[in-house]
Write a protein that holds these residues in place. Sequence first.
Motif, short mmCIF file in Angstrom:
data_model
loop_
_atom_site.label_atom_id
_atom_site.label_comp_id
_atom_site.label_asym_id
_atom_site.label_seq_id
_atom_site.Cartn_x
_atom_site.Cartn_y
_atom_site.Cartn_z
N GLU A 216 14.87 7.62 -8.92
CA GLU A 216 13.93 9.08 -8.33
C GLU A 216 14.90 10.24 -8.42
O GLU A 216 14.43 11.57 -9.31
N ALA A 217 16.12 9.71 -7.32
CA ALA A 217 16.71 11.54 -7.58
C ALA A 217 17.50 11.66 -9.06
O ALA A 217 17.91 12.91 -9.61
N ILE A 218 17.93 10.28 -10.00
CA ILE A 218 18.38 10.54 -11.35
C ILE A 218 17.65 11.40 -12.12
O ILE A 218 18.42 12.90 -12.64
N ILE A 219 16.19 10.48 -12.69
CA ILE A 219 15.32 11.30 -13.02
C ILE A 219 14.67 12.62 -12.53
O ILE A 219 15.09 13.82 -14.28
N ALA A 220 14.74 12.80 -11.41
CA ALA A 220 14.63 14.67 -10.90
C ALA A 220 15.35 15.11 -11.73
O ALA A 220 14.88 16.44 -11.55
N GLU A 221 16.91 15.06 -11.22
CA GLU A 221 18.03 15.44 -11.67
C GLU A 221 17.75 16.31 -13.28
O GLU A 221 18.36 16.94 -13.77
N LEU A 222 17.61 15.49 -13.56
CA LEU A 222 17.45 15.39 -15.14
C LEU A 222 16.17 16.52 -16.23
O LEU A 222 16.57 16.97 -16.40
N LYS B 99 15.44 18.36 -14.10
CA LYS B 99 15.55 19.87 -13.64
C LYS B 99 16.32 20.63 -14.53
O LYS B 99 16.32 21.93 -14.77
N ASP B 100 17.54 19.93 -14.81
CA ASP B 100 18.05 20.14 -16.73
C ASP B 100 17.30 20.15 -17.19
O ASP B 100 18.10 20.77 -18.58
#
Length: 201
Positions: free
Chosen positions: A187-193, A195-196
């Motif tokens: 969840e954290a990684i996909i959210a960052e991807l 967001k960018d």
Amino acid sequence: MRNHCSGILLAFTLLLAGCAATPAGNGTIIKALDETGGDAAFRNILVISVAGDFPDRVRFEQAFASRFADADTRATAYYTIVGRRALLNREVLNNVIRVREFDAVILTRQKGQDRPELMPNRPTGHAFDLYRYDYAELNQPTSIKTGSTVSFVVEAYDASASKKVWAIESLLFDTVSVASVIDDQVEAIIAELEKDELVEL
């Protein structure tokens, strides 16, 4: 005057730290690299996990890919193409990218899993380069230790340029189980991807 300058320096340092780290639930995201240049989002991603033992790697790739089932971006788990205990090396990777026409690779590994002492002058850490070197140690099963901080390195590679273009460190604190670590990291990684603007859900 010295105390005033020290106060300004401290405030500036804290401001920079705030820009570099983003809270992610019970963890933190630290941006390590962003050379995407605002290009369009990736559309066809190969997802590779080399963190944990083989079942944990499969679980991570499955969880990641399933989040894109109905998305504009398509994500495919590495193990579904080359097998559940597939080895990772440049020859296999390049063949998979060519045959399936992936435009990006997302690689997740535990911090420190790449070992600098195994090959002199081979880049490791932030200088790790999936396209220029083989990292045989990433094919060895590892354990994800819970109960403390778990740290992952996540890198995005532009397949057309054979180049790493984006990277983060994702840290989780007070971890309880390997399953929760994997789910929270996905969840954290996909959210960052997202967001960018590297992926579209």
